[in-house]
Design an enzyme around this catalytic site. Structure first.
Site, PDB file in Angstrom:
ATOM      1  N   ARG A  47       0.902  -1.304   0.135  1.00  0.00           N
ATOM      2  CA  ARG A  47       0.046   0.050  -0.023  1.00  0.00           C
ATOM      3  C   ARG A  47       0.770   1.178  -0.045  1.00  0.00           C
ATOM      4  NH1 ARG A  47      -1.480   1.949   4.689  1.00  0.00           N
ATOM      5  NH2 ARG A  47      -1.870  -0.188   5.306  1.00  0.00           N
ATOM      6  N   TYR A  67     -17.500  16.527 -14.958  1.00  0.00           N
ATOM      7  CA  TYR A  67     -17.791  14.807 -14.883  1.00  0.00           C
ATOM      8  C   TYR A  67     -18.957  14.705 -13.510  1.00  0.00           C
ATOM      9  CZ  TYR A  67     -17.681   9.987 -13.803  1.00  0.00           C
ATOM     10  OH  TYR A  67     -17.873   8.878 -13.614  1.00  0.00           O
ATOM     11  N   ASP A  96      -8.274  19.228 -13.678  1.00  0.00           N
ATOM     12  CA  ASP A  96      -8.457  17.809 -14.334  1.00  0.00           C
ATOM     13  C   ASP A  96      -8.232  17.747 -15.766  1.00  0.00           C
ATOM     14  OD1 ASP A  96      -9.795  15.389 -15.096  1.00  0.00           O
ATOM     15  OD2 ASP A  96     -11.538  15.401 -14.066  1.00  0.00           O
ATOM     16  N   LYS A 145      -8.971   6.747 -18.831  1.00  0.00           N
ATOM     17  CA  LYS A 145      -9.295   7.236 -20.228  1.00  0.00           C
ATOM     18  C   LYS A 145      -7.875   7.055 -21.089  1.00  0.00           C
ATOM     19  CE  LYS A 145     -13.158   7.879 -18.342  1.00  0.00           C
ATOM     20  NZ  LYS A 145     -13.129   8.214 -16.772  1.00  0.00           N
TER      21      LYS A 145
HETATM   22  C1  LIG Z   1     -13.098  14.207 -16.615  1.00  0.00           C
HETATM   23  C2  LIG Z   1     -13.255  13.064 -15.779  1.00  0.00           C
HETATM   24  N1  LIG Z   1     -12.828  13.379 -14.392  1.00  0.00           N
HETATM   25  C3  LIG Z   1     -12.821  12.199 -13.453  1.00  0.00           C
HETATM   26  C4  LIG Z   1     -13.335  11.002 -13.845  1.00  0.00           C
HETATM   27  C5  LIG Z   1     -13.496   9.897 -12.827  1.00  0.00           C
HETATM   28  O1  LIG Z   1     -12.415   9.157 -13.185  1.00  0.00           O
HETATM   29  P1  LIG Z   1     -12.774   7.356 -12.871  1.00  0.00           P
HETATM   30  O2  LIG Z   1     -13.912   7.015 -13.614  1.00  0.00           O
HETATM   31  O3  LIG Z   1     -11.263   6.872 -13.219  1.00  0.00           O
HETATM   32  O4  LIG Z   1     -12.833   7.308 -11.235  1.00  0.00           O
HETATM   33  C6  LIG Z   1     -13.979  10.837 -15.299  1.00  0.00           C
HETATM   34  C7  LIG Z   1     -14.750   9.484 -15.513  1.00  0.00           C
HETATM   35  O5  LIG Z   1     -15.398   9.564 -16.432  1.00  0.00           O
HETATM   36  C8  LIG Z   1     -13.858  11.845 -16.115  1.00  0.00           C
HETATM   37  O6  LIG Z   1     -14.430  11.887 -17.276  1.00  0.00           O
END
Ligand SMILES: Cc1ncc(COP(=O)(O)O)c(C=O)c1O
Length: 381
Positions: free
Chosen positions: A46, A98, A170, A195
């Site tokens: 961890r 998101y 992000d 992604k």
């Molecule tokens: C722009 C964005 N940020 C954060 C996330 C969250 O990521 P995760 O699905 O890997 O937890 C997503 C998921 O679709 C996303 O599109």
């Protein structure tokens, strides 16, 4: 090292034991000690694992940071940033973001007494109206999901620095191939590595990258204390994915452009959201901070009919109807019923997530096949 070289070599060395060119998958939960505390750099997985560590170095390298951290998901990475805060602190966040991030903020952290202001940030000056002495974090998603708005990172950095507030970006949609927020002065870059960084729709992972040791230490402390680390197999897959990030992104950008231009000319289409259009309201900012416009394209149909949008996504054959984005294969989603269903209808409609909105993650297939697929699905009776 330049970017394309970094995606392949950044932060990585052949393995010390046998010279393996790819970091081995250290599938172990613990590491032998000769005497209590007498270990070779790792004691419990961890807290640290060599495969994960190689990936974390690669994250830092491609984002021009000094420290990277790899998590079990993008949301686990965001959760870690939010745990820097305490009861009474305030966050100013993009209002078009998101849905899972919105859910984490409003359904979890609001319960712990953190206050969120969701605002349109296309005019960065508007952020100042919400700053007070309790503001501790500005949360920016750019391009935003799913409306593809662009937030001016430099202008936001200037506001954050003037008020001594942390700025997290992000960078999931852009990837460091297109935009590197740390270079503009942001404090933290976050990715859903699920992604484009992973790039093959075969893992769920999050990343944080910073360029300040003290902040890195605080985030690492929370990661280790809370435990949302990624496993070594996923770390290996993400490392492999990153090695082709630059060539994948080139093709995503080319295909994204072709699809956006096709849709914009189609008589049944009302709006196409893609920051590469000169008519996009934030195009001027996009060209200053991005080196291309990516593979995400959203659109609405004339008449804004929910059933028609559902019919279109059901009839796609090359595009797969699925949550997620950023893989080599093209995906289509209906945000109102899928990724953004956790945002109340009135809230999501305010930002443009209407019933007919379809979001495309344009993959790296042949452009002609993608366009033919969209044509047959949009024109289906
Ligand atoms: C722009 C964005 N940020 C954060 C996330 C969250 O990521 P995760 O699905 O890997 O937890 C997503 C998921 O679709 C996303 O599109």
């Amino acid at each position: 090292m330049k970017f394309n070289t970094k995606t392949i070599h950044g932060g990585q060395q052949p393995d010390a034991a046998y010279g393996a060119v790819m970091p081995p998958i250290y599938q172990t939960s613990t590491f032998a000690q000769a005497t209590p505390g007498g270990h070779k750099g790792y004691e419990y997985a961890r807290s640290g694992n060599p495969t994960r560590h190689a990936l974390e170095n690669a994250f830092a390298s491609i984002e021009n940071g000094t420290h990277g951290l790899a998590f079990s998901s993008g949301l686990a990475a965001i959760d870690t940033i939010l745990k820097l805060l305490k009861h009474g602190d305030e966050v100013i966040s993009t209002n078009d973001l998101y849905g899972g991030t919105y859910r984490l903020f409003t359904k979890i952290f609001e319960n712990f007494g953190v206050k969120f202001h969701f605002i349109g940030m296309q005019n960065a000056k508007d952020i100042e109206n919400y700053i007070n002495d309790k503001t501790k974090l500005i949360w920016v998603e750019t391009p935003t999901n799913p409306m593809l708005n662009i937030i001016d990172i430099v202008a936001t950095v200037n506001i954050a620095k003037a008020h001594n507030v942390l700025l997290a970006v992000d960078n999931t949609f852009a990837t460091p191939y297109l935009q590197r927020p740390l270079d503009f002065g942001a404090d933290i870059v976050m990715h859903s590595a699920t992604k484009y960084l992973g790039g093959h729709s075969d893992l769920v992972m999050g990343a944080l990258i910073v360029k300040d040791k003290e902040l890195a230490d605080r985030l690492y402390f929370i990661q280790n204390a809370s435990g949302a680390i990624c496993g070594p197999q996923d770390a290996f897959l993400a490392l492999r994915g990153i090695k082709t990030l630059h060539i994948r992104m080139q093709r995503h950008c080319e295909n994204g452009k072709a699809v956006a231009e096709y849709l914009a000319k189609h008589p049944k289409i009302e709006n196409v959201y893609w920051p590469g259009f000169e008519t996009h309201p934030n195009h001027a900012i996009a060209i200053t901070q991005m080196r291309g416009f990516g593979g995400m394209v959203s659109f609405t149909t004339k008449g804004n009919n929910y059933d028609e949008a559902i019919k279109i996504v059901e009839h796609l054959k090359v595009f797969t109807l699925a949550e997620s984005l950023g893989g080599v294969e093209s995906l289509a989603g209906h945000p109102a019923s899928m990724t953004h269903a956790s945002i109340p209808k009135a809230e999501r409609e305010k930002i443009g997530v209407v019933d007919s909105l379809i979001r495309l993650s344009v993959g790296i297939e042949d452009e002609d096949d993608l366009i033919a697929d969209l044509k047959q699905a949009i024109e289906v009776q």
